[in-house]
Write a protein that holds these residues in place. Structure first.
Motif, PDB file in Angstrom:
ATOM      1  N   ILE A 269       0.841  -1.203  -0.012  1.00  0.00           N
ATOM      2  CA  ILE A 269      -0.093  -0.105   0.161  1.00  0.00           C
ATOM      3  C   ILE A 269       0.865   1.288  -0.172  1.00  0.00           C
ATOM      4  O   ILE A 269       1.756   1.363   0.936  1.00  0.00           O
ATOM      5  CB  ILE A 269      -1.092  -0.067   1.353  1.00  0.00           C
TER       6      ILE A 269
ATOM      7  N   HIS B 103      -2.466   5.934  -1.497  1.00  0.00           N
ATOM      8  CA  HIS B 103      -3.417   5.142  -1.101  1.00  0.00           C
ATOM      9  C   HIS B 103      -4.860   5.848  -1.036  1.00  0.00           C
ATOM     10  O   HIS B 103      -4.840   7.156  -0.659  1.00  0.00           O
ATOM     11  CB  HIS B 103      -3.290   4.489   0.131  1.00  0.00           C
TER      12      HIS B 103
ATOM     13  N   PRO C  20      -6.732   1.960   4.736  1.00  0.00           N
ATOM     14  CA  PRO C  20      -6.119   2.310   3.376  1.00  0.00           C
ATOM     15  C   PRO C  20      -6.186   1.161   2.308  1.00  0.00           C
ATOM     16  O   PRO C  20      -5.894  -0.011   2.694  1.00  0.00           O
ATOM     17  CB  PRO C  20      -4.528   2.769   3.692  1.00  0.00           C
ATOM     18  N   GLN C  21      -6.220   1.491   1.127  1.00  0.00           N
ATOM     19  CA  GLN C  21      -6.259   0.363  -0.056  1.00  0.00           C
ATOM     20  C   GLN C  21      -4.993   0.728  -0.909  1.00  0.00           C
ATOM     21  O   GLN C  21      -4.583   2.165  -1.038  1.00  0.00           O
ATOM     22  CB  GLN C  21      -7.663   0.637  -0.769  1.00  0.00           C
TER      23      GLN C  21
END
Length: 196
Positions: free
Chosen positions: A175, A180, A195-196
């Motif tokens: 990430i 992100h 978070p992605q």
């Protein structure tokens, strides 16, 4: 051979002297002993085969012995060296091996303390080249800046008491810190998703 000539040869078997001239290209010196100046003579070294471990030519004024085969000064060799009133020993401890260089650099191993140190004068540099790799076993302390020009791979945790700064991005677990996105974003006092 006359008795006088025989005595001269005996007297010339071993002579104290000081290095008066050097020819570093040929690895030869001339030695002054009293009023005599020797021919160009080689100095003895620890190794002179495929492995040559020492290049440290005698200094001008260094006190040496001249060993002359059969008393012939043209067939002599120089055995170095002797401490003198002008050049004192670099150490006075039985467990210390110390090399002192003309510019003040010192390399020392103290067997009693199990400590190896190298101290170079101001502005000096040190280079270690091993394109097959260098391995350090044991804790390492660096006092000063550290510049790394290629990838740094660390197989353990990193603890920092200062700020970590990245000029591009930091990626953890795949990430991106810089790029992100968060899920579940809403106004008010809510908390976003991870978070992605």
């Amino acid at each position: 051979m006359t008795r006088s000539a025989a005595l001269d040869r005996i007297a010339n078997l071993i002579r104290f002297g000081t290095v008066a001239e050097r020819d570093l290209t040929r690895a030869l010196v001339r030695v002054r002993s009293g009023g005599l100046l020797s021919d160009w003579l080689p100095w003895l070294v620890p190794h002179a085969g495929a492995g040559r471990t020492d290049w440290s030519p005698p200094a001008l004024g260094e006190q040496v012995l001249v060993l002359c085969v059969e008393g012939d000064a043209t067939a002599g060799v120089v055995l170095r060296a002797l401490y003198s009133d002008d050049v004192a020993p670099p150490a006075n401890a039985g467990d210390v091996h110390r090399s002192v260089y003309a510019d003040g650099a010192v390399v020392e191993y103290d067997a009693a303390a199990h400590a190896l140190t190298a101290t170079l004068p101001a502005g000096a540099t040190a280079t270690l080249t091993a394109d097959g790799g260098i391995t350090l076993n044991g804790p390492v302390t660096i006092n000063g800046t550290c510049d790394i020009s290629e990838t740094l791979t660390v197989a353990a945790d990193i603890d920092s008491s200062g700020t970590l700064t990245a000029s591009t991005d930091v990626v953890g677990g795949g990430i991106s810190l810089k790029g992100h996105k968060h899920t579940g974003v809403q106004t008010g006092s809510g908390v976003t998703g991870g978070p992605q």
